[in-house]
Scaffold this motif. Sequence first.
Motif, short mmCIF file in Angstrom:
data_model
loop_
_atom_site.label_atom_id
_atom_site.label_comp_id
_atom_site.label_asym_id
_atom_site.label_seq_id
_atom_site.Cartn_x
_atom_site.Cartn_y
_atom_site.Cartn_z
N ILE A 151 0.84 -1.19 0.00
CA ILE A 151 0.00 0.00 0.00
C ILE A 151 0.88 1.24 0.00
O ILE A 151 1.85 1.34 0.76
CB ILE A 151 -0.97 0.00 1.20
N LEU A 152 0.58 2.19 -0.87
CA LEU A 152 1.36 3.42 -1.00
C LEU A 152 0.90 4.47 0.02
O LEU A 152 -0.29 4.63 0.26
CB LEU A 152 1.22 3.99 -2.41
N HIS A 153 1.89 5.19 0.57
CA HIS A 153 1.57 6.25 1.53
C HIS A 153 2.70 7.27 1.55
O HIS A 153 3.87 6.91 1.55
CB HIS A 153 1.39 5.66 2.93
N PRO A 154 2.37 8.59 1.53
CA PRO A 154 3.42 9.61 1.61
C PRO A 154 4.06 9.63 2.99
O PRO A 154 3.38 9.42 4.00
CB PRO A 154 2.68 10.91 1.32
N VAL A 155 5.36 9.86 3.03
CA VAL A 155 6.08 9.88 4.31
C VAL A 155 7.13 10.99 4.28
O VAL A 155 7.49 11.51 3.23
CB VAL A 155 6.79 8.53 4.59
N ARG A 156 7.62 11.32 5.49
CA ARG A 156 8.77 12.21 5.65
C ARG A 156 9.87 11.42 6.33
O ARG A 156 9.63 10.74 7.32
CB ARG A 156 8.42 13.43 6.50
N VAL A 157 11.08 11.53 5.80
CA VAL A 157 12.22 10.80 6.33
C VAL A 157 13.32 11.79 6.70
O VAL A 157 13.53 12.78 5.98
CB VAL A 157 12.76 9.79 5.28
N LYS A 158 14.02 11.54 7.80
CA LYS A 158 15.11 12.42 8.20
C LYS A 158 16.22 12.42 7.15
O LYS A 158 16.65 11.37 6.68
CB LYS A 158 15.68 11.99 9.55
N ASP A 159 16.67 13.62 6.79
CA ASP A 159 17.71 13.82 5.78
C ASP A 159 18.86 14.56 6.45
O ASP A 159 18.67 15.63 7.03
CB ASP A 159 17.13 14.63 4.62
N LYS A 160 20.07 14.01 6.38
CA LYS A 160 21.21 14.59 7.10
C LYS A 160 21.55 15.99 6.63
O LYS A 160 21.93 16.86 7.42
CB LYS A 160 22.44 13.68 6.96
N SER A 161 21.41 16.26 5.32
CA SER A 161 21.81 17.57 4.79
C SER A 161 20.67 18.58 4.75
O SER A 161 20.91 19.78 4.85
CB SER A 161 22.39 17.41 3.37
N CYS A 162 19.42 18.11 4.63
CA CYS A 162 18.29 19.03 4.46
C CYS A 162 17.28 18.98 5.59
O CYS A 162 16.27 19.68 5.53
CB CYS A 162 17.58 18.74 3.13
N ARG B 219 9.11 0.56 2.40
CA ARG B 219 10.13 0.64 1.35
C ARG B 219 9.96 1.95 0.58
O ARG B 219 8.85 2.29 0.17
CB ARG B 219 10.01 -0.54 0.38
N PHE B 220 11.07 2.65 0.36
CA PHE B 220 10.96 3.95 -0.31
C PHE B 220 12.27 4.31 -1.01
O PHE B 220 13.35 3.88 -0.59
CB PHE B 220 10.60 5.04 0.71
N PRO B 221 12.19 5.13 -2.07
CA PRO B 221 13.41 5.66 -2.69
C PRO B 221 13.92 6.84 -1.86
O PRO B 221 13.14 7.70 -1.44
CB PRO B 221 12.94 6.11 -4.08
N TYR B 222 15.22 6.86 -1.64
CA TYR B 222 15.85 7.93 -0.86
C TYR B 222 16.92 8.58 -1.75
O TYR B 222 17.75 7.88 -2.33
CB TYR B 222 16.48 7.36 0.40
N PHE B 223 16.88 9.91 -1.85
CA PHE B 223 17.76 10.62 -2.78
C PHE B 223 18.88 11.33 -2.03
O PHE B 223 18.65 11.99 -1.02
CB PHE B 223 16.95 11.62 -3.61
N VAL B 224 20.09 11.17 -2.56
CA VAL B 224 21.27 11.83 -1.99
C VAL B 224 21.87 12.75 -3.05
O VAL B 224 22.07 12.33 -4.20
CB VAL B 224 22.32 10.80 -1.52
N ASP B 225 22.14 13.98 -2.65
CA ASP B 225 22.79 14.96 -3.54
C ASP B 225 24.30 14.71 -3.51
O ASP B 225 24.94 14.90 -2.47
CB ASP B 225 22.45 16.37 -3.05
N LYS B 226 24.86 14.28 -4.65
CA LYS B 226 26.27 13.91 -4.69
C LYS B 226 27.03 14.83 -5.64
O LYS B 226 26.52 15.23 -6.69
CB LYS B 226 26.43 12.46 -5.16
N GLU C 3 14.81 17.01 6.41
CA GLU C 3 13.86 15.96 6.11
C GLU C 3 13.66 15.87 4.60
O GLU C 3 13.94 16.81 3.86
CB GLU C 3 12.51 16.17 6.81
N GLN C 4 13.18 14.72 4.18
CA GLN C 4 12.96 14.46 2.77
C GLN C 4 11.56 13.86 2.60
O GLN C 4 11.17 12.95 3.32
CB GLN C 4 14.02 13.46 2.26
N HIS C 5 10.81 14.41 1.65
CA HIS C 5 9.47 13.91 1.36
C HIS C 5 9.58 12.83 0.29
O HIS C 5 10.22 13.03 -0.74
CB HIS C 5 8.57 15.04 0.86
N THR C 6 8.95 11.69 0.54
CA THR C 6 8.99 10.62 -0.44
C THR C 6 7.70 9.80 -0.31
O THR C 6 6.82 10.13 0.49
CB THR C 6 10.25 9.73 -0.26
N VAL C 7 7.58 8.76 -1.11
CA VAL C 7 6.42 7.88 -1.08
C VAL C 7 6.90 6.47 -0.78
O VAL C 7 7.86 5.99 -1.39
CB VAL C 7 5.65 7.90 -2.42
N ALA C 8 6.27 5.82 0.18
CA ALA C 8 6.70 4.49 0.61
C ALA C 8 5.62 3.45 0.31
O ALA C 8 4.42 3.76 0.26
CB ALA C 8 7.01 4.49 2.11
#
Length: 280
Positions: free
Chosen positions: A43-54, A118-125, A56-61
């Motif tokens: 089941i899909l649900h929007p979430v907020r995940v802690k982001d070290k540089s920003c 489960r969710f995609p997590y993006f890192v600025d590299k 928090e990060q908004h994503t869909v899990a």
Amino acid sequence: MGNRQRLRPVQRGGRVNACIIEDIQGRADSRRIAIDKVGIKDILHPVRVKDKSCGEQHTVARFDMYVNLPHDFKGTHMSRFVEILNSHDREISIASFPVMLQEMLSRLEAESGYIEMRFPYFVDKAAPVSGVRSLLDYQVSFIGEIDNTGCRIKVKIVVPVTSLCPCSKEISERGAHNQRSHVTITVSASEFIWIEELITLVEAEASSPIYGLLKRPDEKYVTEYAYDHPKFVEDMVRDVAAMLDAEIRITAYMVESENFESIHNHSAYARIERIKPQPA
């Protein structure tokens, strides 16, 4: 299972004056076969995940939510899983899992529960030479389990990297074959650890990290860097395991490496799993 329901008239004082909805799931079951896990999956649900540089990060899990079902119950109440999920709005994190797991046991009258997010997590590299920045996605999972022994939380991350074959380098006059690999770590920790920290730990042990965007000087650099750091799949899991052993916040781990071979039609694979001894 599902939420199949039937209206049944209720007779009071010689006349029908009300209707109740029968709870089919609550009926007894005569087969006497318990179910290990029953619930909702994917089941899909929007979430907020802690982001070290920003921050928090908004994503869909995608969520899987299960409980056990005793042998004498016909079914569970699927809608209650969704109610629990929505009651936390978007403030769902690894810290939310113990509360959600307890809610599942209480509301579904279960003895054990399981949640996976489960969710995609993006890192600025930044590219290694030009410094050009780009986003790279990593597949991350939070996994929680609860039973009469307590609550256990794990973090799982799939880290794409480059691996270069030491054997190919040794026997070839020109070049060596390399490929993209997935290093997957699943860890339990005694205290908070950033997703970025775990990603960096893995990438440091690869032949080369992977980047979303590279200019020509960057491509030259990562090609030569990988050539100077050849790794078998066995090397990869051992080197990552050594770093996880040295990280005192991690209490247990599993590290897997799958190399998608560029000269074979199969993958090379290795795995190490360990529960670390705890200080007395």
